[in-house]
Design an enzyme around this catalytic site. Sequence first.
Site, mmCIF file in Angstrom:
data_model
loop_
_atom_site.group_PDB
_atom_site.id
_atom_site.type_symbol
_atom_site.label_atom_id
_atom_site.label_comp_id
_atom_site.label_asym_id
_atom_site.label_seq_id
_atom_site.Cartn_x
_atom_site.Cartn_y
_atom_site.Cartn_z
ATOM 1 N N HIS A 13 0.032 -0.589 -13.622
ATOM 2 C CA HIS A 13 0.547 0.581 -12.892
ATOM 3 C C HIS A 13 1.871 0.942 -13.568
ATOM 4 C CE1 HIS A 13 -1.577 -1.736 -9.720
ATOM 5 N NE2 HIS A 13 -1.899 -0.571 -9.194
ATOM 6 N N ASP A 68 4.704 -1.194 -12.500
ATOM 7 C CA ASP A 68 4.671 -2.626 -12.866
ATOM 8 C C ASP A 68 5.477 -2.859 -14.134
ATOM 9 O OD1 ASP A 68 2.598 -2.858 -11.013
ATOM 10 O OD2 ASP A 68 1.039 -2.819 -12.545
HETATM 11 C C1 XUL Z 1 -5.734 -3.030 -4.735
HETATM 12 C C2 XUL Z 1 -6.233 -2.979 -6.106
HETATM 13 C C3 XUL Z 1 -5.344 -2.304 -7.089
HETATM 14 C C4 XUL Z 1 -6.045 -1.465 -8.099
HETATM 15 C C5 XUL Z 1 -5.099 -0.696 -8.999
HETATM 16 O O1 XUL Z 1 -6.561 -3.672 -3.858
HETATM 17 O O2 XUL Z 1 -7.282 -3.477 -6.411
HETATM 18 O O3 XUL Z 1 -4.546 -3.256 -7.673
HETATM 19 O O4 XUL Z 1 -6.874 -2.227 -8.905
HETATM 20 O O5 XUL Z 1 -4.285 0.161 -8.291
#
Ligand code: XUL
Length: 440
Positions: free
Chosen positions: A102, A105
């Site tokens: 993300h 992150d």
């Molecule tokens: C949340 C989840 C996230 C997504 C990316 O449950 O799986 O981490 O993979 O936003």
Amino acid sequence: MPTHHFPKIKKITYEGPSTTNPLAFRYYDPNEMVAGKKLKDQLRFSIAYWHSFRGVGTDPFGPGTIVRPWEKGKDPVSIAKTRMDAAFEFFTKIQAPFYAFHDRDIAPEGRTLAESNRNLDKVVAHAKQLQKATGVKLLWGTANLFSNPRYMCGAATNPDAHVFAYAAAQVKKALEVTRTLGGENYVFWGGREGYETLLNTDLKREQDHLAAFLHMAVDYAKQIGFKGQFLIEPKPKEPTKHQYDFDVASGIAFLRTYGLEKYFKFNIETNHATLAGHTFQHEIEVAAAAGLLGSIDANAGDTLLGWDTDQFNPDVRELTLAMFSILKAGGLGTGGFNFDAKLRRPSIDLADLFYAHIGGMDSYALAYKLALKIRAEGKLEKFVDDRYASYDGDYGKAIEKRRLGFKDLEKLVLRKLGEPKPKSGRQEYLENLLSSYLHH
Ligand code: XUL
Ligand code: CO
């Protein structure tokens, strides 16, 4: 590239099933040729930055327990860069060809959007160098549209258009950096795109807004020449009581309702499937049936707990069935197996990060090989083909082609076919057949 963040751990290598070395692979030999390609190119393993490099073991009852030696210093951007050095050292040592992140992150959020974007640019430039130096690639990027309090009532489905606009600006930037880093996919997980109570929610309007948002993303990707695959990651609940991308079936209905099905596929997460009351294999089959199987977030839940525990998955039976369906569907294309899984709160040592991923990678590698064997022998598929063989016959085929109607079939039954003869579904025989592969 500096390689001093995991001084006690060398590159993890394949030593075969009989090794007693806990820091070696037993089934994952990255360079082994399997089905015409190196295993690492077949499985396309990816490390989830948020868990492996931002997860500190917090839970609702207490703060983090995991303290990493590189998390030192005053300037958050320099810490982010050092952390990224550690991450790439880990990716290299664990022999994972991909990672996923993300925006927030990898780089700290600033006081303003402009400052956040500047932070991101600095860290992305660093990531680009590290990718070049190591050969590690970006499986997918995404934007965190759920942690900051501004998104407490959703991002694209927020009742406030101002928040929608902010989220759009954030995704614009996340798409740009994903393109800069050669990301092969871009993921939309619903975050807080759902509701807590219908008392304050206009469900139809929120779904329309989510669709508008996704169309804007598609348009912007075209404008900047981002060619990666867009993926939707369904999840039924958590953090909101009801998430709009509940499961693959509701995701397909949503995409088709809003004319988005040409642009999106699904990123299927094991623990999200089980939270929706489905098996992992079910979600894969539903996506594959629609031609929309994209990628996998590899993890597992705990059947005794009703939330997303994001554990590494040691269940080779479950994974073999999943792999079987993935192979049947022709594979994942630009997708891969991203370990969206985190260490348990007391697993505080650097070595634990290695044990966790070694287990995850070995389970998938073994499952993949077992699924290939099952397919090569063809007994399961032959059983299923035979079970439907009557649809290959004259009137069966005509039913499938929709050339017959109720009147024709009534005539057929009354004049010719009569009462059907029951046939066994042979479930127990098939369970035993599957077990014979698992316990060879
Ligand atoms: C949340 C989840 C996230 C997504 C990316 O449950 O799986 O981490 O993979 O936003
Ligand atoms: Co996920």
